[in-house]
Scaffold this motif. Sequence first.
Motif, PDB file in Angstrom:
ATOM      1  N   THR A 160       0.849  -1.193   0.000  1.00 33.80           N
ATOM      2  CA  THR A 160       0.000   0.000   0.000  1.00 33.80           C
ATOM      3  C   THR A 160       0.879   1.235   0.000  1.00 33.80           C
ATOM      4  OG1 THR A 160      -1.654  -1.187   1.309  1.00 33.80           O
ATOM      5  CG2 THR A 160      -1.868   1.204   1.183  1.00 33.80           C
ATOM      6  N   THR A 162       1.075   5.357  -0.031  1.00 32.34           N
ATOM      7  CA  THR A 162       0.268   6.526   0.294  1.00 32.34           C
ATOM      8  C   THR A 162       1.026   7.778  -0.106  1.00 32.34           C
ATOM      9  OG1 THR A 162      -0.696   5.357   2.172  1.00 32.34           O
ATOM     10  CG2 THR A 162      -0.979   7.736   2.112  1.00 32.34           C
ATOM     11  N   LYS A 166      -4.115   6.791  -2.059  1.00 26.55           N
ATOM     12  CA  LYS A 166      -3.601   5.432  -1.883  1.00 26.55           C
ATOM     13  C   LYS A 166      -3.549   4.686  -3.211  1.00 26.55           C
ATOM     14  CE  LYS A 166      -4.862   4.690   2.933  1.00 26.55           C
ATOM     15  NZ  LYS A 166      -3.469   4.667   3.385  1.00 26.55           N
TER      16      LYS A 166
END
Length: 200
Positions: A160, A162, A166
């Motif tokens: 993930t 960011t 995202k």
Amino acid sequence: MGGVLDYLLTQMWGGLLVVLLWLPLLELAAVCVVALNELEPSRRRGLFALFFTLLTLTAVLFGGAAVLGRRGLAWRTWVQEGLSVILWLVGLVTGILTVAYGKRWMAQRWAPKRAELGMTVTLFCLVSAMFVGTVMGGLWAMGPGEQVVAYKGQKMILGTWTWMEKSYSLYEYHGPLVRGDVPVPDWDSSWLEGAYFDIG
């Protein structure tokens, strides 16, 4: 025109890194080596242990990343960030002791004005190397948040990222320490099992 500007900016940034990071690190290393030669045995062992630990951590973190990259692998985020924090702490302690011990032998060996100038330069090198190294190392160490998931029946790593918003990438799982270096192309999120998506 844009290509020329990009080239000039790249060259300028590279020059700044040389002046504010690599040359200060070389100066600190030289002062540390001289301090090791000048110190009494008990203190020499402590500084040598820190210096050797610093070199070992650097080799494992950056040298290991280079070797892994040639094999299509990368450090897992927790390994990369953890080693970076330990390297930063050991580097800070080693740098502070280098400045402290360097001040002693400069005061003993050099004239007062020369010793004062040498200490000012060494202190600047420590501050510059720690600041620029912290920024550059922090940016380098920032990896994706990782989840171990199943994709088409295989264990994988869901990364993930960011930045403004995202985004997600899927990597091959290679154990608790390393993962695939290149994201899996054109993966379908509907095949994921055990994934948690933070949609804000």
